[in-house]
Design a protein around this motif. Sequence first.
Motif, PDB file in Angstrom:
ATOM      1  N   ALA A   1     -96.745  33.383 -81.979  1.00 17.11           N
ATOM      2  CA  ALA A   1     -97.645  34.404 -81.444  1.00 17.11           C
ATOM      3  C   ALA A   1     -98.325  33.736 -80.217  1.00 17.11           C
ATOM      4  O   ALA A   1     -98.891  34.403 -79.472  1.00 17.11           O
ATOM      5  N   ASP A   2     -98.362  32.340 -80.074  1.00 16.74           N
ATOM      6  CA  ASP A   2     -99.016  31.773 -78.962  1.00 16.74           C
ATOM      7  C   ASP A   2     -98.284  31.494 -77.665  1.00 16.74           C
ATOM      8  O   ASP A   2     -98.757  31.334 -76.631  1.00 16.74           O
ATOM      9  N   ALA A   3     -97.031  32.192 -77.595  1.00 13.58           N
ATOM     10  CA  ALA A   3     -96.435  32.123 -76.330  1.00 13.58           C
ATOM     11  C   ALA A   3     -96.827  33.510 -75.457  1.00 13.58           C
ATOM     12  O   ALA A   3     -97.419  34.254 -75.865  1.00 13.58           O
ATOM     13  N   PRO A   4     -96.497  33.038 -74.077  1.00 13.29           N
ATOM     14  CA  PRO A   4     -96.749  34.268 -73.067  1.00 13.29           C
ATOM     15  C   PRO A   4     -96.226  35.478 -73.858  1.00 13.29           C
ATOM     16  O   PRO A   4     -95.114  35.836 -74.423  1.00 13.29           O
ATOM     17  N   LEU A   5     -96.739  36.550 -73.449  1.00  9.49           N
ATOM     18  CA  LEU A   5     -96.426  37.945 -73.910  1.00  9.49           C
ATOM     19  C   LEU A   5     -95.124  38.221 -73.013  1.00  9.49           C
ATOM     20  O   LEU A   5     -95.276  38.235 -71.738  1.00  9.49           O
ATOM     21  N   VAL A   6     -94.297  38.912 -73.490  1.00  6.29           N
ATOM     22  CA  VAL A   6     -92.906  39.524 -72.636  1.00  6.29           C
ATOM     23  C   VAL A   6     -93.351  41.067 -72.557  1.00  6.29           C
ATOM     24  O   VAL A   6     -93.421  41.808 -73.448  1.00  6.29           O
ATOM     25  N   ARG A   7     -93.656  41.363 -71.200  1.00  5.43           N
ATOM     26  CA  ARG A   7     -93.905  42.577 -70.850  1.00  5.43           C
ATOM     27  C   ARG A   7     -93.828  42.699 -69.448  1.00  5.43           C
ATOM     28  O   ARG A   7     -93.343  41.720 -68.358  1.00  5.43           O
ATOM     29  N   GLU A   8     -93.702  43.982 -68.807  1.00  8.32           N
ATOM     30  CA  GLU A   8     -93.643  44.153 -67.498  1.00  8.32           C
ATOM     31  C   GLU A   8     -94.950  43.731 -66.734  1.00  8.32           C
ATOM     32  O   GLU A   8     -96.044  43.947 -67.037  1.00  8.32           O
ATOM     33  N   PRO A   9     -94.610  42.887 -65.759  1.00  6.21           N
ATOM     34  CA  PRO A   9     -95.698  42.085 -65.197  1.00  6.21           C
ATOM     35  C   PRO A   9     -96.488  42.880 -64.267  1.00  6.21           C
ATOM     36  O   PRO A   9     -95.913  43.747 -63.836  1.00  6.21           O
ATOM     37  N   LEU A  10     -97.632  42.908 -64.469  1.00  7.28           N
ATOM     38  CA  LEU A  10     -98.852  43.563 -63.595  1.00  7.28           C
ATOM     39  C   LEU A  10     -98.759  43.058 -62.162  1.00  7.28           C
ATOM     40  O   LEU A  10    -100.103  42.497 -61.931  1.00  7.28           O
ATOM     41  N   HIS A  11     -97.959  42.829 -61.408  1.00  9.77           N
ATOM     42  CA  HIS A  11     -97.763  42.219 -60.126  1.00  9.77           C
ATOM     43  C   HIS A  11     -98.923  43.165 -59.124  1.00  9.77           C
ATOM     44  O   HIS A  11     -99.108  44.454 -59.440  1.00  9.77           O
ATOM     45  N   ALA A  12     -99.261  42.631 -58.178  1.00 15.15           N
ATOM     46  CA  ALA A  12    -100.259  43.113 -57.193  1.00 15.15           C
ATOM     47  C   ALA A  12     -99.721  42.770 -55.845  1.00 15.15           C
ATOM     48  O   ALA A  12     -98.864  41.802 -55.670  1.00 15.15           O
ATOM     49  N   PRO A  13    -100.070  43.403 -54.628  1.00 14.61           N
ATOM     50  CA  PRO A  13     -99.734  43.131 -53.287  1.00 14.61           C
ATOM     51  C   PRO A  13    -100.222  41.823 -53.115  1.00 14.61           C
ATOM     52  O   PRO A  13    -101.347  41.234 -53.063  1.00 14.61           O
ATOM     53  N   VAL A  14     -99.218  40.788 -52.579  1.00  9.51           N
ATOM     54  CA  VAL A  14     -99.350  39.597 -51.937  1.00  9.51           C
ATOM     55  C   VAL A  14     -99.245  39.266 -50.693  1.00  9.51           C
ATOM     56  O   VAL A  14     -99.815  38.462 -50.001  1.00  9.51           O
ATOM     57  N   ALA A  15     -98.353  40.264 -50.024  1.00 11.81           N
ATOM     58  CA  ALA A  15     -98.158  39.952 -48.631  1.00 11.81           C
ATOM     59  C   ALA A  15     -97.706  41.227 -47.874  1.00 11.81           C
ATOM     60  O   ALA A  15     -97.021  42.123 -48.666  1.00 11.81           O
ATOM     61  N   HIS A  16     -98.065  41.350 -46.937  1.00 17.45           N
ATOM     62  CA  HIS A  16     -97.628  42.706 -45.976  1.00 17.45           C
ATOM     63  C   HIS A  16     -96.391  42.362 -44.851  1.00 17.45           C
ATOM     64  O   HIS A  16     -96.761  41.145 -44.232  1.00 17.45           O
ATOM     65  N   LEU A  17     -95.608  42.942 -44.990  1.00 18.30           N
ATOM     66  CA  LEU A  17     -94.712  42.976 -43.692  1.00 18.30           C
ATOM     67  C   LEU A  17     -95.014  43.821 -42.616  1.00 18.30           C
ATOM     68  O   LEU A  17     -94.949  45.200 -42.574  1.00 18.30           O
ATOM     69  N   VAL A  18     -95.829  43.264 -41.349  1.00 14.19           N
ATOM     70  CA  VAL A  18     -96.265  43.813 -40.434  1.00 14.19           C
ATOM     71  C   VAL A  18     -95.406  43.989 -39.205  1.00 14.19           C
ATOM     72  O   VAL A  18     -95.061  42.871 -38.712  1.00 14.19           O
ATOM     73  N   ARG A  19     -94.941  44.889 -38.637  1.00  7.88           N
ATOM     74  CA  ARG A  19     -94.396  45.258 -37.515  1.00  7.88           C
ATOM     75  C   ARG A  19     -94.817  45.996 -36.383  1.00  7.88           C
ATOM     76  O   ARG A  19     -95.348  47.381 -36.827  1.00  7.88           O
ATOM     77  N   GLY A  20     -95.259  45.675 -35.243  1.00  8.44           N
ATOM     78  CA  GLY A  20     -95.880  46.372 -34.379  1.00  8.44           C
ATOM     79  C   GLY A  20     -97.233  46.826 -34.923  1.00  8.44           C
ATOM     80  O   GLY A  20     -97.576  47.880 -34.351  1.00  8.44           O
ATOM     81  N   GLY A  21     -97.925  46.108 -35.578  1.00  9.79           N
ATOM     82  CA  GLY A  21     -99.360  46.604 -35.814  1.00  9.79           C
ATOM     83  C   GLY A  21     -99.232  47.488 -37.131  1.00  9.79           C
ATOM     84  O   GLY A  21    -100.421  47.940 -37.738  1.00  9.79           O
ATOM     85  N   VAL A  22     -98.155  47.932 -37.587  1.00  8.64           N
ATOM     86  CA  VAL A  22     -98.004  48.814 -38.818  1.00  8.64           C
ATOM     87  C   VAL A  22     -97.618  48.056 -39.831  1.00  8.64           C
ATOM     88  O   VAL A  22     -96.354  47.098 -39.825  1.00  8.64           O
ATOM     89  N   VAL A  23     -97.780  48.197 -41.240  1.00  9.08           N
ATOM     90  CA  VAL A  23     -97.378  47.700 -42.503  1.00  9.08           C
ATOM     91  C   VAL A  23     -96.162  48.384 -42.669  1.00  9.08           C
ATOM     92  O   VAL A  23     -96.158  49.720 -43.055  1.00  9.08           O
ATOM     93  N   GLU A  24     -94.943  47.653 -42.511  1.00 14.42           N
ATOM     94  CA  GLU A  24     -93.729  48.322 -42.656  1.00 14.42           C
ATOM     95  C   GLU A  24     -93.326  47.989 -44.246  1.00 14.42           C
ATOM     96  O   GLU A  24     -92.590  48.842 -44.684  1.00 14.42           O
ATOM     97  N   GLY A  25     -93.488  47.193 -44.629  1.00 12.71           N
ATOM     98  CA  GLY A  25     -93.318  46.820 -46.175  1.00 12.71           C
ATOM     99  C   GLY A  25     -94.219  46.131 -46.827  1.00 12.71           C
ATOM    100  O   GLY A  25     -95.202  45.445 -46.284  1.00 12.71           O
ATOM    101  N   ILE A  26     -94.385  45.794 -48.201  1.00 14.54           N
ATOM    102  CA  ILE A  26     -95.334  45.199 -49.142  1.00 14.54           C
ATOM    103  C   ILE A  26     -94.546  44.421 -50.191  1.00 14.54           C
ATOM    104  O   ILE A  26     -93.789  44.941 -50.933  1.00 14.54           O
ATOM    105  N   HIS A  27     -94.949  43.138 -50.337  1.00 14.67           N
ATOM    106  CA  HIS A  27     -94.489  42.306 -51.463  1.00 14.67           C
ATOM    107  C   HIS A  27     -95.334  42.193 -52.352  1.00 14.67           C
ATOM    108  O   HIS A  27     -96.424  41.582 -52.057  1.00 14.67           O
ATOM    109  N   TYR A  28     -94.868  42.511 -53.539  1.00 15.40           N
ATOM    110  CA  TYR A  28     -95.745  42.423 -54.709  1.00 15.40           C
ATOM    111  C   TYR A  28     -95.546  41.103 -55.574  1.00 15.40           C
ATOM    112  O   TYR A  28     -94.335  40.197 -55.129  1.00 15.40           O
ATOM    113  N   GLY A  29     -96.476  40.491 -56.190  1.00 15.63           N
ATOM    114  CA  GLY A  29     -96.252  39.280 -56.962  1.00 15.63           C
ATOM    115  C   GLY A  29     -97.659  39.021 -57.717  1.00 15.63           C
ATOM    116  O   GLY A  29     -98.367  39.742 -57.784  1.00 15.63           O
TER     117      GLY A  29
END
Length: 338
Positions: free
Chosen positions: A7-35
């Motif tokens: 029971a002390d082990a980390p929980l196995v679940r779908e991780p609640l990742h958040a945006p950590v990086a933006h893929l910016v092309r020509g001043g526009v956010v083209e993609g988002i990396h979550y993590g």
Amino acid sequence: MYSSSPADAPLVREPLHAPVAHLVRGGVVEGIHYGSVVVLGADGRVRFRLGDIEAAFYPRSALKPVQAVAMLRAGLPLDGELLSLAAASHSGEERHLAGTRRILELAGLAEDDLRNVPDMPFDPVVRDAWVREGRMPSRLAQNCSGKHAAMLWTAKLNGWSLDDYLDPAHPLQRKIAATVEDLTGRPAARVTVDGCGAPLFAISLHGLARALARITTAAPGTPEARVADAMREHAEMASGTGRDVAALMRAVPGLLAKDGFEGVQVAALPDGTAIAVKIADGANRARIPVAAAALARAGVDPALLTEFAGEPLLGGGEPVGSVRPVRALDPDPATARA
């Protein structure tokens, strides 16, 4: 098998990742990396978190320093460049193959005793040369061969069986599991098989950062300190020529860093300040920029990290954008170091 308190082990679940990086092309956010990102202070407390740092995940090769500590605790007599190789995800250069052969020779064993998966060298330049020369995949060339050779020697030194050294129930793997629990502070949530065939333990991102902090703050001469010293002094043996993780260790004095497949990066300073990163989609292009931003957030001088901002995005062969860590990862003035 590995803990009386699952029971002390980390929980196995779908991780609640958040945006950590933006893929910016020509001043526009083209993609988002979550993590997810965690920063530990020198006192071991969480100083910054983004996403889900407590869910169970597989650290892949970022766990190799912990596996190396376990083998030293079990009597493995390695230091220096060969110990660094035992904790390596190497590029398959000739020095890596020669080092793995040397570990096997010291153990009185041969390449045929290895049970990792045959592969071509990890480095694309070295791999292309192999293809041109008509060379075939081999166990020595596979990026985990140093670890496997060290595992075999550890097993032989202890009188343990060799053919099944990758079995999770093998005494060697039980020793490694116990060390994972000790250094991360919690038992593994699950055990599966890594790409090389070795057991792989599901821990939390928080636990991974804690483990590397434990390794970098250990007393001189301990297994932990020996692993840290070897990897820092022989960074290219733990990775390869031109690898970003080796360059990161050279750029930041005293830093110990280890990468892992599927977008994992962990790093720690001698005072125990540590960071760990998981890119949800496994994208390697976001791993180092986000890790560098986390190190700056932890107080590392950003001037030391400028070369790790990430490769530019090209349009028509010219730079038109970049992978940019999110604003939440901007350095905290309260933790900035001179």
